[in-house]
Design a protein around this motif. Structure first.
Motif, PDB file in Angstrom:
ATOM      1  N   GLY A 109      -8.205  58.237  29.327  1.00 40.93           N
ATOM      2  CA  GLY A 109      -6.995  57.436  29.176  1.00 40.93           C
ATOM      3  C   GLY A 109      -5.806  58.283  28.768  1.00 40.93           C
ATOM      4  O   GLY A 109      -4.707  58.146  29.326  1.00 40.93           O
ATOM      5  N   ARG A 110      -6.031  59.191  27.810  1.00 39.05           N
ATOM      6  CA  ARG A 110      -4.932  60.070  27.380  1.00 39.05           C
ATOM      7  C   ARG A 110      -4.487  60.979  28.522  1.00 39.05           C
ATOM      8  O   ARG A 110      -3.288  61.190  28.738  1.00 39.05           O
ATOM      9  CB  ARG A 110      -5.379  60.898  26.173  1.00 39.05           C
ATOM     10  CG  ARG A 110      -5.531  60.100  24.888  1.00 39.05           C
ATOM     11  CD  ARG A 110      -5.698  60.992  23.680  1.00 39.05           C
ATOM     12  NE  ARG A 110      -6.947  61.729  23.704  1.00 39.05           N
ATOM     13  CZ  ARG A 110      -8.097  61.296  23.199  1.00 39.05           C
ATOM     14  NH1 ARG A 110      -8.156  60.103  22.635  1.00 39.05           N
ATOM     15  NH2 ARG A 110      -9.185  62.039  23.240  1.00 39.05           N
ATOM     16  N   LEU A 111      -5.457  61.514  29.261  1.00 34.16           N
ATOM     17  CA  LEU A 111      -5.127  62.413  30.368  1.00 34.16           C
ATOM     18  C   LEU A 111      -4.380  61.688  31.490  1.00 34.16           C
ATOM     19  O   LEU A 111      -3.596  62.308  32.216  1.00 34.16           O
ATOM     20  CB  LEU A 111      -6.411  63.042  30.935  1.00 34.16           C
ATOM     21  CG  LEU A 111      -7.094  64.080  30.041  1.00 34.16           C
ATOM     22  CD1 LEU A 111      -8.465  64.427  30.591  1.00 34.16           C
ATOM     23  CD2 LEU A 111      -6.234  65.334  29.923  1.00 34.16           C
ATOM     24  N   SER A 112      -4.613  60.390  31.612  1.00 32.75           N
ATOM     25  CA  SER A 112      -3.930  59.625  32.656  1.00 32.75           C
ATOM     26  C   SER A 112      -2.612  59.023  32.174  1.00 32.75           C
ATOM     27  O   SER A 112      -1.962  58.262  32.894  1.00 32.75           O
ATOM     28  CB  SER A 112      -4.849  58.521  33.189  1.00 32.75           C
ATOM     29  OG  SER A 112      -5.204  57.621  32.169  1.00 32.75           O
ATOM     30  N   GLY A 113      -2.215  59.356  30.939  1.00 37.76           N
ATOM     31  CA  GLY A 113      -0.905  58.962  30.449  1.00 37.76           C
ATOM     32  C   GLY A 113      -0.859  57.681  29.637  1.00 37.76           C
ATOM     33  O   GLY A 113       0.226  57.203  29.312  1.00 37.76           O
ATOM     34  N   HIS A 128      -2.821  51.848  23.577  1.00 36.63           N
ATOM     35  CA  HIS A 128      -3.198  51.104  24.783  1.00 36.63           C
ATOM     36  C   HIS A 128      -4.421  50.233  24.503  1.00 36.63           C
ATOM     37  O   HIS A 128      -5.370  50.669  23.830  1.00 36.63           O
ATOM     38  CB  HIS A 128      -3.503  52.074  25.922  1.00 36.63           C
ATOM     39  CG  HIS A 128      -4.027  51.418  27.159  1.00 36.63           C
ATOM     40  ND1 HIS A 128      -3.204  50.739  28.034  1.00 36.63           N
ATOM     41  CD2 HIS A 128      -5.285  51.319  27.670  1.00 36.63           C
ATOM     42  CE1 HIS A 128      -3.927  50.270  29.030  1.00 36.63           C
ATOM     43  NE2 HIS A 128      -5.193  50.596  28.839  1.00 36.63           N
ATOM     44  N   VAL A 129      -4.408  48.998  24.999  1.00 37.87           N
ATOM     45  CA  VAL A 129      -5.545  48.091  24.837  1.00 37.87           C
ATOM     46  C   VAL A 129      -6.532  48.344  25.976  1.00 37.87           C
ATOM     47  O   VAL A 129      -6.337  47.893  27.104  1.00 37.87           O
ATOM     48  CB  VAL A 129      -5.097  46.616  24.827  1.00 37.87           C
ATOM     49  CG1 VAL A 129      -6.318  45.696  24.693  1.00 37.87           C
ATOM     50  CG2 VAL A 129      -4.124  46.365  23.680  1.00 37.87           C
ATOM     51  N   HIS A 130      -7.600  49.084  25.680  1.00 40.62           N
ATOM     52  CA  HIS A 130      -8.623  49.356  26.690  1.00 40.62           C
ATOM     53  C   HIS A 130      -9.477  48.109  26.901  1.00 40.62           C
ATOM     54  O   HIS A 130      -9.882  47.445  25.942  1.00 40.62           O
ATOM     55  CB  HIS A 130      -9.516  50.515  26.251  1.00 40.62           C
ATOM     56  CG  HIS A 130      -8.880  51.858  26.406  1.00 40.62           C
ATOM     57  ND1 HIS A 130      -8.872  52.541  27.597  1.00 40.62           N
ATOM     58  CD2 HIS A 130      -8.229  52.639  25.508  1.00 40.62           C
ATOM     59  CE1 HIS A 130      -8.248  53.705  27.434  1.00 40.62           C
ATOM     60  NE2 HIS A 130      -7.847  53.785  26.174  1.00 40.62           N
ATOM     61  N   THR A 131      -9.749  47.783  28.162  1.00 43.50           N
ATOM     62  CA  THR A 131     -10.619  46.674  28.527  1.00 43.50           C
ATOM     63  C   THR A 131     -11.793  47.218  29.335  1.00 43.50           C
ATOM     64  O   THR A 131     -11.763  48.357  29.804  1.00 43.50           O
ATOM     65  CB  THR A 131      -9.866  45.645  29.380  1.00 43.50           C
ATOM     66  OG1 THR A 131      -9.466  46.268  30.613  1.00 43.50           O
ATOM     67  CG2 THR A 131      -8.622  45.123  28.649  1.00 43.50           C
ATOM     68  N   GLU A 132     -12.815  46.398  29.522  1.00 44.75           N
ATOM     69  CA  GLU A 132     -13.951  46.832  30.328  1.00 44.75           C
ATOM     70  C   GLU A 132     -13.517  47.130  31.762  1.00 44.75           C
ATOM     71  O   GLU A 132     -13.916  48.139  32.348  1.00 44.75           O
ATOM     72  CB  GLU A 132     -15.046  45.767  30.304  1.00 44.75           C
ATOM     73  CG  GLU A 132     -15.746  45.645  28.962  1.00 44.75           C
ATOM     74  CD  GLU A 132     -16.861  44.619  28.971  1.00 44.75           C
ATOM     75  OE1 GLU A 132     -17.037  43.926  30.014  1.00 44.75           O
ATOM     76  OE2 GLU A 132     -17.580  44.516  27.964  1.00 44.75           O
ATOM     77  N   ALA A 133     -12.690  46.252  32.331  1.00 36.75           N
ATOM     78  CA  ALA A 133     -12.227  46.451  33.710  1.00 36.75           C
ATOM     79  C   ALA A 133     -11.418  47.740  33.822  1.00 36.75           C
ATOM     80  O   ALA A 133     -11.567  48.502  34.782  1.00 36.75           O
ATOM     81  CB  ALA A 133     -11.395  45.258  34.164  1.00 36.75           C
TER      82      ALA A 133
END
Length: 280
Positions: free
Chosen positions: A117-121, A126-131
């Protein structure tokens, strides 16, 4: 005041009646011998931190995910050395041979979704979800290493275990853990929080200093398994006692505490959901 309480109070002297606090519990020889809170659980409302305060447990959550997974393996829901992609087809081709055991022992080679997630900006809040996590994984063209050949701590594997449990049973990780672990052990305040915005009774907030002032710093994740657990010292002492005199999962707990190995036979220092080591 006992000598033990005086000694422990001295260790936690930095926690004042107006600072963010903590709670501590001590289990010895099958008995809870000490339990006390220090400081505040809620700076805004002035709520004291007590052994009943419910805290975000971060990676301590993995112990419960591992036990729930192994219980379902015992039930025949899926196999410990079964391929994960059979239940989670969104995984990329490079992950086609990864097994449930490799997720549990961090030997899958899967990249950590937080790092991806960090590498993708994505921002830190950020609220990470399963999807969203499965979307990140599905675009991967490689692993950190060949599955089973090495060890690298990866939160990804434990979120996948939560997804796997949901897909096989039709129940959330929280529902399974409530039925199989929390309720039998009397851990009434403990839960996996699948929605970070849901209310948690007796919640102790996380805090961080910014510019000399305290700011709330609670979990923003909507994935569980790697984290997502909320519990109290009062409940966690029951969990600790279950290691000494198991009420639930005796065989699974033994397996969780057995050191995993790499393909070359070298130990990893990790079991399933538990770091292994000796203190004093």
């Amino acid at each position: 005041m006992s000598a033990m309480e005086s000694s422990i109070d001295a260790l936690f002297g930095a926690f004042t009646p107006t600072s963010p606090g903590c709670a501590v519990g001590v289990v010895c020889d099958g008995q809870v011998v000490f339990s006390k809170g220090y400081g505040l659980a809620d700076l805004e409302q002035g709520g004291a931190f007590t052994p009943r305060s419910v805290c975000y447990m971060a990676s301590v959550s993995k112990q419960f995910t591992a036990l729930a997974t192994l219980m379902l393996v015992d039930d025949g829901g899926f196999e410990l050395d079964g391929v994960v992609r059979a239940h989670i087809p969104e995984l990329p081709d490079c992950a086609a041979d990864i097994t449930v055991r490799q997720l549990l022992t961090h030997t899958s080679g899967l990249r950590d979704y937080l790092a991806l997630g960090r590498l993708s900006g994505l921002s830190a809040d950020h609220v990470h979800t399963e999807a969203g996590m499965l979307g990140l994984l599905s675009r991967q063209e490689g692993l950190n290493f060949e599955p089973g050949s090495d060890f690298m701590y990866s939160n990804t594997g434990y979120v996948l275990l939560s997804i796997l449990i949901h897909r096989v049973t039709g129940q959330t990780l929280n529902a399974i853990a409530r039925e199989r672990i929390f309720a039998p052990l009397g851990m009434a305040a403990t839960r996996f929080q699948h929605d970070h915005s849901a209310l948690v009774t007796h919640k102790a907030h996380g805090y961080e200093l910014r510019g000399g002032e305290w700011h709330v710093s609670d979990s923003m994740l909507d994935v569980v398994g790697d984290g997502g657990l909320y519990s109290s010292v009062e409940d966690m002492t029951q969990w600790m006692l279950n290691f000494e005199r198991p009420i639930v999962g005796a065989e699974a707990l033994a397996l969780m505490q057995a050191e995993a190995t790499r393909a070359n036979g070298m130990g990893t220092g990790y079991g399933m959901g538990l770091m292994l080591g000796r203190y004093r």
